[in-house]
Design an enzyme around this catalytic site. Structure first.
Site, short mmCIF file in Angstrom:
data_model
loop_
_atom_site.label_atom_id
_atom_site.label_comp_id
_atom_site.label_asym_id
_atom_site.label_seq_id
_atom_site.Cartn_x
_atom_site.Cartn_y
_atom_site.Cartn_z
CB ALA A 187 38.26 22.69 39.31
CG ASP A 188 41.87 25.95 41.37
OD1 ASP A 188 41.14 24.95 41.50
OD2 ASP A 188 42.28 26.60 42.34
CB ALA A 189 44.20 23.67 35.67
CE1 TYR A 201 38.76 33.28 34.95
CE2 TYR A 201 41.05 33.61 35.61
CZ TYR A 201 39.81 34.12 35.24
OH TYR A 201 39.65 35.48 35.15
#
Length: 774
Positions: free
Chosen positions: A220-222, A224
């Site tokens: 999920a961080d990707a 951003y």
């Protein structure tokens, strides 16, 4: 915006001091002390000690960086909206404190695991995102000078060159936002070149048509780190391929990680299995992972054009997440590390919370969230975040780097927390003003004065000592400036710049034809729907393989664009209005012809003469001649052809008259060039009864698909054939007698035909007149 006189004076002094961007830094780290509710006291003595040693600064460190702003009275009440002035004071304080902390540490040779230093990795890059936005609105040049020095130190490059997997790593793209910001403000092409090259390499993988077991953005961080960078690249260059590719992979990631019933994201697919559950056996929803997504959505939507077909998907997703996040805010104003199990990690955690304050405030500011409903959540969160600003000026209680909830100490800090604190504060400051529209424009170009004032200047080499050497060095630098070739003297447009729309009075749809001796005698024609060209005598001498095939340009505007596109050194780049990515090669392109004899196509070279008879109104019309060419050893053939493209049509009507030194009938092959790529060979439709051959090309991951159709009088059709280069429709022609056929094209990323089905249905519905003009 010109700088205040006192700022200019300070900058002039700094510039004359010969400060460098080498950034091989040494020095003590800033001391940090932990406190849940630190008093509004000055920064600790460590910073004062650093500042006092300014006389012995190593190359690359500017004394101004090491002195945080005085600590303001931080706003800690949720009863009302803080003033813009008070909010900006808090933001400036935290930003300057983080810059001081970073500048006081040595830079490690390997940047991958750096957590507190200046670096090119994602940890530091997420601070640069906030700092760069702050630098847009502050008159203090310190922040932008610091960011410029960092970017120059890393030579505007990116980590991850060792393998295909790392070339695609979203974390290593995050610093691209800094380079895009500096390019947007300064227009220096080299600042953006390494990033653009990396994104060009990524686009075919992100835009792949086949589904793969593994995702490019699998965590999920990707969302951003990379998508906002790709969206900005499209906004900066005008080329939508970056945005379109990111859009595809973004939605793939959402398909895997979004849990609609919870209105939250899993950090990655491991958290679907039984080995990654909380103590009660329930799924874990990590606060910061969902914070990355919400913050990433905000930054993504800032650059996504209003007419992107999938834009409602992102708006709906943002609003759904916002509603859920508001429900999960805790009584103290923060969100716990494990969103649905707050008791598992009951201590304060700010690195997820700060994203929610930022995203909710951003949503209110941009009209996506109801102000009355969400402002209390924003103010409550902001007040509590300020209680966790440590005496060092950094945001405490920030969970360390990782992939899931863990316990957090009150004095834990992270560059991503301070960077997002800046973003949150800027949005809260803007809550004092009117709502803002989307997409947001890129920042305006800085003046030469501002660029000079915010770009650190390397000092002279250490060998330059004394007044005589100083004078010699100055003379050498003047000679370097005077004698170096400057591409700007040619006045060519930037290779990066988007295609600027013409003045309003030239945006009227019209059909135009132009002979282009400036482009080696190309003959160009276009209307409000299609654009084409054929090649002339000058190119025949320059490029021996060129011939009489017809080129197709992909077009997405109603007014003429080919002339302006051709002014760029590389017109094969989409700058927002279309491009030429069709390769005619040795083929017939879209409707070129030849004589079919002995199972071989015999073709002419480039056109020889031309005459334009109508242009600039409701029709483009011109005629060309082709010199005689041999058909084996049995005969010679030559041609005159008239082209007519009316406004509102996808089809050019062509009237061909073939002459020969023999009266025997000719079998003419009207061709469409073959195409093959990783997505296959496309789709050919042959229809003798209606005199049609159509080809929908395999999708190009960067640019989509072109559809080509050739239509002739069914009574003349003899059948179909193909050779190594072309699909052919065969028609019987009498020498000296004109015959009419039509060539049409469509582009999946244009304005009219998004797919093969819509194009072929349109072709089937057209009526064609095959009678030669009297």
């Amino acid at each position: 915006m010109p700088l205040p006189s006192r700022t200019r004076l300070a900058l002039t002094t700094a510039l004359t001091a010969g400060l460098t961007t080498a950034l091989v830094l040494t020095g003590p780290a800033l001391a940090q002390t932990a406190s849940q509710t630190p008093p509004p006291a000055p920064a600790p003595a460590a910073s004062e000690a650093i500042a006092s040693s300014a006389a012995a600064l190593p190359p690359g460190v500017e004394a101004d960086w090491l002195s945080p702003r005085p600590r303001p009275t931080l706003y800690t009440e949720a009863a009302g909206l803080p003033s813009r002035r008070d909010t900006m004071a808090a933001v400036d304080y935290v930003a300057s404190s983080q810059i001081a902390a970073m500048a006081a540490e040595p830079i490690a040779l390997s940047t991958g695991s750096n957590l507190t230093q200046m670096s090119s990795n994602w940890v530091a890059a997420t601070f640069y995102v906030g700092a760069a936005r702050l630098a847009r609105v502050t008159e203090d040049p310190k922040t932008l000078r610091f960011l410029s020095a960092v970017a120059d130190h890393y030579n505007y490059s990116l980590r991850g060159a060792r393998s295909g997997k790392t070339l695609l790593n979203a974390d290593d793209i995050a610093i691209g936002d800094l380079y895009e910001e500096l390019y947007a403000r300064r227009g220096q092409e080299g600042v953006l070149m390494p990033l653009r090259q990396r994104l060009d390499w990524q686009v075919p993988h992100l835009a792949r048509t086949e589904e793969t077991p593994a995702l490019v953005w699998w965590w999920a961080d990707a969302l951003y780190m990379a998508p906002p960078v790709l969206a900005r690249m499209s906004a900066i260059t005008g080329d939508p391929k970056y945005l379109n590719a990111a859009d595809k992979e973004w939605r793939r990631t959402a398909d895997r990680l979004w849990v609609p019933e919870e209105r939250l994201f899993l950090r990655d697919e491991r958290f679907k299995d039984q080995d990654h559950r909380d103590a009660d056996g329930d799924r874990i929803y990590w606060s910061r992972a969902n914070g990355w997504v919400m913050g990433g959505l905000a930054r993504w939507l800032e650059s996504v054009p209003a007419d992107l077909p999938s834009r409602p998907f992102y708006v709906d997703l943002f609003q759904a997440m916002a509603g859920r996040i508001a429900e999960l805010q805790q009584d103290d104003g923060l969100w716990r590390a494990s969103l649905l199990d707050p008791a598992a990690y009951p201590e304060a955690e700010t690195s997820g919370s700060v994203f929610y304050v930022y995203a909710l405030a951003w949503g209110v500011n941009h009209g996506l969230l109801d102000r009355e409903a969400y402002l209390p959540h924003v103010l409550k969160g902001w007040a509590t975040l300020n209680r966790h600003v440590l005496p060092s000026g950094l945001l405490g209680a920030a969970q360390k780097t990782g992939d899931q909830p863990v316990s957090t100490a009150a004095d834990d800090t992270g560059l991503y927390a301070t960077g997002t604190y800046i973003l949150a504060g800027l949005e809260i400051a803007d809550l004092n003003g009117p709502a803002q529209s989307l997409p947001e424009p890129e920042p305006a170009r800085d003046t030469a004065e501002v660029i000079a004032a915010t770009t650190p200047t390397p000092p002279a080499p250490v060998t330059v000592r004394g007044p005589e050497e100083t004078r010699r060095r100055e003379a050498e630098m003047r000679a370097t400036a005077a004698l170096s070739y400057d591409p700007a003297v040619l006045g060519r447009p930037s290779t990066i710049a988007p295609l600027a729309p013409p003045p309003a009075d030239l945006q009227t749809p019209r059909a135009v034809a132009r002979f282009a001796p400036d482009r080696l005698d190309d003959l160009l024609w276009e209307n409000d729907r299609v654009a084409h060209r054929i090649y002339g005598p000058a190119l025949e001498g320059r490029e021996p393989p060129s011939g009489s095939g017809i080129d197709v340009w992909a077009k997405r505007v109603r007014y003429p664009f080919m002339d302006r596109q051709l002014k760029f050194p590389n017109y094969h780049v989409d700058r927002g209005e279309g491009l030429d990515y069709y390769d005619v090669g040795r083929g017939r392109g879209a409707g070129g012809l030849g004589v079919w004899y002995d199972n071989k196509l015999w073709t002419s070279r480039n056109f020889s003469t031309h005459a334009i008879t109508r242009t600039g109104g409701d029709e483009a019309r011109f005629n060309v001649t082709y010199r005689p060419w041999p058909v084996d050893v049995v005969r010679n053939v030559w041609e005159t052809r008239e082209f007519s493209l009316p406004l509102g049509s996808n089809f050019t009507r062509m009237t061909s008259t073939l002459n020969s030194n023999s009266d025997a009938p000719l079998i003419v092959g009207i061709g469409i060039s073959k195409r093959r790529n990783a997505n296959g060979a496309g789709f050919v439709t042959r229809d003798a009864a209606n005199g049609r051959i159509m080809f929908w090309e395999p999708e190009d991951p960067e640019h989509g698909s072109l559809g080509i159709a050739v239509v002739a009088d069914p009574s003349m059709v003899e059948g179909f054939a193909e050779d190594a280069d072309n699909y052919l429709m065969l028609v019987r022609v009498t020498p000296g007698r004109p015959f009419v056929y039509y060539m049409g094209s469509a582009w999946s990323r244009g304005l009219d035909f998004p797919d093969r089905r819509s194009w072929e249905a349109f072709v089937a519905d057209q009526a064609f007149d095959f009678r030669p003009a009297p």
